[in-house]
Design an enzyme around this catalytic site. Structure first.
Site, short mmCIF file in Angstrom:
data_model
loop_
_atom_site.label_atom_id
_atom_site.label_comp_id
_atom_site.label_asym_id
_atom_site.label_seq_id
_atom_site.Cartn_x
_atom_site.Cartn_y
_atom_site.Cartn_z
N GLU A 169 -3.58 -5.28 -11.49
CA GLU A 169 -2.26 -5.52 -12.11
C GLU A 169 -2.17 -6.84 -12.87
O GLU A 169 -1.29 -7.65 -12.63
CB GLU A 169 -1.16 -5.42 -11.03
CG GLU A 169 -1.17 -4.09 -10.31
CD GLU A 169 -0.07 -3.95 -9.26
OE1 GLU A 169 0.66 -4.91 -9.00
OE2 GLU A 169 0.07 -2.84 -8.69
N ASN A 210 -7.71 -2.47 -12.44
CA ASN A 210 -6.85 -1.42 -11.88
C ASN A 210 -5.38 -1.78 -12.14
O ASN A 210 -4.99 -2.94 -12.00
CB ASN A 210 -7.11 -1.38 -10.35
CG ASN A 210 -6.51 -0.22 -9.63
OD1 ASN A 210 -6.76 0.93 -9.99
ND2 ASN A 210 -5.71 -0.48 -8.59
N HIS A 246 0.97 5.85 -9.83
CA HIS A 246 2.19 5.96 -9.00
C HIS A 246 3.28 6.55 -9.90
O HIS A 246 4.02 5.84 -10.56
CB HIS A 246 2.61 4.59 -8.47
CG HIS A 246 1.65 4.02 -7.47
ND1 HIS A 246 1.42 4.62 -6.25
CD2 HIS A 246 0.84 2.94 -7.52
CE1 HIS A 246 0.52 3.91 -5.58
NE2 HIS A 246 0.15 2.89 -6.33
N GLU A 275 -4.61 5.63 -7.04
CA GLU A 275 -3.51 5.51 -6.05
C GLU A 275 -2.45 6.58 -6.27
O GLU A 275 -1.25 6.31 -6.17
CB GLU A 275 -2.87 4.11 -6.13
CG GLU A 275 -3.87 2.97 -6.00
CD GLU A 275 -3.25 1.57 -6.00
OE1 GLU A 275 -2.02 1.46 -5.83
OE2 GLU A 275 -4.00 0.60 -6.17
N ASP A 277 0.38 9.09 -6.34
CA ASP A 277 1.49 9.73 -5.64
C ASP A 277 2.56 10.05 -6.68
O ASP A 277 2.59 9.45 -7.76
CB ASP A 277 2.03 8.93 -4.43
CG ASP A 277 2.31 7.46 -4.68
OD1 ASP A 277 2.56 7.10 -5.84
OD2 ASP A 277 2.29 6.68 -3.71
C1 XIL Z 1 0.96 -1.23 -1.12
C2 XIL Z 1 0.73 -0.78 0.31
O1 XIL Z 1 0.61 0.62 0.34
C3 XIL Z 1 1.88 -1.23 1.19
O2 XIL Z 1 1.62 -0.94 2.55
C4 XIL Z 1 2.09 -2.74 1.03
O3 XIL Z 1 3.23 -3.13 1.76
C5 XIL Z 1 2.26 -3.10 -0.43
O4 XIL Z 1 1.16 -2.62 -1.16
N1 XIL Z 1 -0.32 -0.96 -6.04
C6 XIL Z 1 -1.42 -1.38 -5.34
C7 XIL Z 1 -1.46 -1.25 -3.87
O5 XIL Z 1 -2.43 -1.77 -5.96
O6 XIL Z 1 -2.21 -2.26 -3.25
C8 XIL Z 1 -0.08 -1.19 -3.28
O7 XIL Z 1 -0.18 -0.91 -1.89
C9 XIL Z 1 0.77 -0.16 -3.99
C10 XIL Z 1 0.91 -0.52 -5.45
#
Ligand code: XIL
Length: 359
Positions: A169, A210, A246, A275, A277
């Site tokens: 990020e 990422n 996400h 990641e 969802d």
């Molecule tokens: C999230 C975790 O799932 C949570 O448990 C934590 O509180 C915060 O981070 N992008 C990312 C991940 O790269 O590391 C994040 O994970 C979600 C967003």
């Protein structure tokens, strides 16, 4: 059965069983043949493997205590990523004091279950220990801190993780660099240096950038496109681009997802959906769950359509273990399994997309 199976009769029985299995395999569809045991259901990872890809799910340390969840994850998926266990606040809670307890727990679990492991993440603006985020640093000091962290963590997991999210990020929505502590103190050179230090610590591991909101074309993914092209031109070790994915039904499906994956692949890097969802405003209903299923299918097909899209990781696989409800109040139902580990329409859609695609 035991006595019957002994001696020559056992051989005969085994031969008959093998012959039946062979006949079964020969006439079964390709998906069935992937299963080494006749009665084991074909998993998403079995199907992904037929395309040379993996299908994975992240796992957070406390979730390992939920044995039903941890066992199903190990059976259904071929890859995992620690949800939190390898972040900076976990791995270097005090300056120069490394703690690999949480990360090792996930690495051991991955090994026991035969899962490939992605390392996440060496550098991020979030979940930094306070000694780092509230310290005041010169550029030279922070470079040394960053180099030590990356070197120690990457060396520790050498041979255990196949890929690292080196920088997480690092861009703003408008395509400018995020003003994290590293950018503010060191300037943009920290990115190439982080990649070089990671490579020096483990020359074999795949190194990724990422981020989220980079699945479709737009200013943010353009910025990564330009950066990765430049890093390649400069001979900096960069192997992949991770699209977190996400997604949220209310914001629309990423624009030109497949073309966007393809243009990064054409730069000569791997792409991973890291990641995934797909959340929605609660409560869900048949219509929103069907729409979600269609999106999961589209993401899966887009990845399979690009040879260098190496795999898909869900950010947890059930609505019972998801970061969404606590982070986005009023939203949820983001994953293909429900709280009771039952398949939702999204599961069937992913399964169908993996089955339909041509290798
Ligand atoms: C999230 C975790 O799932 C949570 O448990 C934590 O509180 C915060 O981070 N992008 C990312 C991940 O790269 O590391 C994040 O994970 C979600 C967003």
């Amino acid at each position: 059965m035991r006595t019957l199976a002994r001696g020559p009769r056992r051989t005969a029985a085994v031969l008959t069983a093998s012959a039946a299995l062979l006949v079964g395999l020969a006439s079964a569809p390709a998906a069935e043949a992937a299963s080494p045991h006749r009665h084991r259901p074909v998993t998403l990872d079995d199907l992904a493997r037929q395309h040379g890809r993996y299908f994975g799910s992240a796992v957070d340390n406390p979730e390992l205590a939920d044995t039903a969840y941890a066992d199903l994850l190990g059976a259904e998926f071929g890859q995992t990523t620690p949800g939190n266990g390898m972040k900076w606040d976990a791995t270097e809670p005090q300056r120069g004091v490394f703690d690999f307890t949480s990360g090792d727990e996930i690495a051991d679990y991955a090994k026991a279950k035969g899962l490939k492991l992605r390392g996440h993440t060496l550098l991020w603006h979030s979940q930094l220990p306070s000694w780092l985020s509230s310290g005041s640093w010169t550029a030279e000091e922070l470079r040394a801190v960053l180099k030590t962290h990356i070197t120690q963590v990457v060396k520790h997991y050498r041979g255990k993780v196949f890929a690292w999210d080196v920088a997480n990020e690092i861009m703003n929505e408008d395509g400018t660099y995020r003003e994290n502590i590293f950018y503010k103190t060191i300037g943009p050179s920290y990115i190439a240096d982080a990649l070089r230090w990671a490579h020096a610590a483990d020359p074999k591991v795949k190194l990724y950038l990422n981020d989220y909101n980079v699945e479709g074309t737009g200013a943010k993914s353009d910025a990564y496109y330009t950066l990765i092209k430049q890093l390649k031109a400069d001979g900096v070790p960069i192997d992949g681009f991770g699209m977190q994915a996400h997604l949220a039904l209310q914001y629309g499906f990423p624009y030109q997802l497949q073309q966007n994956i393809q243009r990064f692949a054409d730069l000569g890097v791997d792409v991973a959906i890291t990641e995934l969802d797909i959340r929605m405003v609660l409560p869900s209903d048949a219509t929103t769950l069907a729409r979600q299923a269609d999106w999961y299918s589209q993401v899966t097909s887009a990845c399979l359509a690009v040879r260098r899209c190496v795999g898909i990781t869900l950010w947890g696989y059930s609505d019972g273990h998801s970061w969404i409800p606590s982070t986005f109040p009023g939203e949820g139902a983001a994953l293909p399994w429900d709280e009771n580990l039952r398949h939702k329409p999204a599961y069937d859609a992913i399964h169908a997309a993996l089955t339909a695609a041509r290798s």
